[in-house]
Design an enzyme around this catalytic site. Structure first.
Site: not given
Ligand code: IPM
Ligand code: MN
Ligand code: NAD
Length: 357
Positions: A135, A192, A225, A249, A253
């Site tokens: 990042y 990883k 993984d 990240d 999700d």
């Molecule tokens: C998050 C988002 C951000 C990230 C994006 C918008 C840059 O996906 O906060 O999880 O990857 O950190």
């Molecule tokens: Mn995200």
């Protein structure tokens, strides 16, 4: 008397503009001594006058506020995503908010897409490194547009950065109980290192070293993984997970999916002792923006995290209990599959429930 704490509010773009007003309604209902100030940083401002972060904006946030509440950034009209990068990643990096804490807590079995999972089975937290890794955007593109084009994206990992986030994860494990009151007792480092040996080696060595300082906590490791597979097969096994920026990240999700989807997930971007920033895990969701259908619960639970950080634990608990009750009574938006209310109606219901106590 407790001095009033000051909160900067950046609703941002898309559904951020809808869920944050609901979160503020609930925050007000909780009755903690806080005052809020809103800022218009986001795509509309950028398109109007070219400003992403106003001059000395981060210094102002640090100086004048005790915490920051954020909605989401991202707008199809800004194809470069430059404003999101400068505002959101700007806060994380320039304010040095090195621990991105993302709790994964299943409030009710009905929200989980897995079979045979009860609410108590999923209660873990991901601590994501928030200031380094891929990042940093270090690298470059050479000979762009030619057949010899080269794109380099560096993965930056420093001893200091890795050590402090791992230590944060162990301290978190020591200090925070699960929501049923039982102690946390495991920290799992996810990497990883079998393929990315340089960065992975640093994480491995640092993790081993720091874990020795916490003999009462079990130190575990999993490749990212394999962890994704385990998270879906048996999420009961997780307690505290620490990982780098990009893996953090992605797995959060996936983890949000276990607790009902992105609309339910809260997070804090934290540097202990500094002005920290709190935001739902979801983005600006352009296709559903402006329709009063976005789930405000992730943003509402985010205000509970913020209140805990400011030392208002009982007010935070009131909010968490009200959200739990809303889920149980099906007073929710449609995305989590149990209710039929709109964004505003959920916010109103939760705020009223908080007021009733
Ligand atoms: C998050 C988002 C951000 C990230 C994006 C918008 C840059 O996906 O906060 O999880 O990857 O950190
Ligand atoms: Mn995200
Ligand atoms: P997203 O989180 O906005 O949406 C992913 C999916 O989840 C979509 O189907 C969306 O409708 C759904 N969803 C998300 N939040 C929801 C909610 N509260 N209620 C109901 N459904 C919800 O991610 P994306 O589509 O990959 O990205 C959209 C934009 O948001 C992009 O510009 C991206 O860069 C940005 N983004 C910003 C942040 C942030 O500001 N923290 C985080 C992630 C993505």
């Amino acid at each position: 008397m407790t001095p009033t704490k000051r909160i900067a509010v950046l609703p941002g773009d898309g559904i951020g503009l809808e869920v944050i007003p609901q979160a503020l309604k609930v925050l007000a209902a909780a009755g903690a001594p806080v005052e809020t100030t809103e800022f218009d940083w986001g795509a509309n401002r950028y398109l109007a006058d070219g400003t992403t972060v106003p001059a000395n904006g981060f210094a102002m946030l640090e100086r004048e506020f005790d915490a920051i509440l954020v909605g989401a950034f991202g707008d199809p009209r800004v194809s470069t995503n430059i404003h999101a990068k400068e505002i959101l990643l700007g806060m994380r990096f320039k304010m040095d908010l090195y621990a991105n804490v993302r709790p994964v807590c299943l409030l009710d079995a009905s929200l989980c897409p897995l079979k045979g999972v009860e609410a108590k089975d999923i209660d873990f937290v991901v601590v994501r490194e928030n200031t380094e890794g891929v990042y940093t955007d270090a690298g470059g593109v050479f000979k762009q547009g030619t057949e010899d084009e080269v794109a380099i994206q560096e993965d930056i990992n420093t001893r200091k950065g890795v050590e402090r986030v791992i230590r944060y994860a162990f301290d978190y494990c020591k200090k925070h109980a699960k929501s049923d009151g039982t102690r946390r007792n495991k920290v799992l480092m996810c990497d990883k290192s079998n393929a990315m040996t340089h960065a992975g080696g640093l994480w491995q060595r640092t993790f081993k070293e720091i874990s020795r300082e916490y003999p009462q906590i079990k130190a575990e490791h999993m490749y990212v993984d394999a962890l994704c597979m385990q998270m879906v097969r048996d999420p009961r096994q997780f307690d505290v997970i620490v990982t780098n920026n990009m893996f953090g990240d992605i797995i959060t999700d996936l983890a949000a999916g276990l607790q009902g989807g992105l609309g339910m997930a809260a997070s804090g971007n934290i540097h202990p002792g500094k002005t920290s920033m709190f935001e739902p895990v979801h983005g600006s969701a352009p296709p559903i923006a402006g329709k009063n259908i976005a789930n405000p619960m992730g943003a509402i639970l985010t205000t509970a995290m913020l209140l805990n950080d400011l030392g208002f634990a009982s007010e935070a608990e009131k909010i968490e209990n009200a959200v739990l009750d809303a889920v149980r009574q099906k007073k929710t938006t449609q995305d989590i599959g149990v209710g039929t209310l709109g964004t505003k109606e959920v916010g109103e219901w939760v705020a009223q429930r908080v007021k009733r106590g």
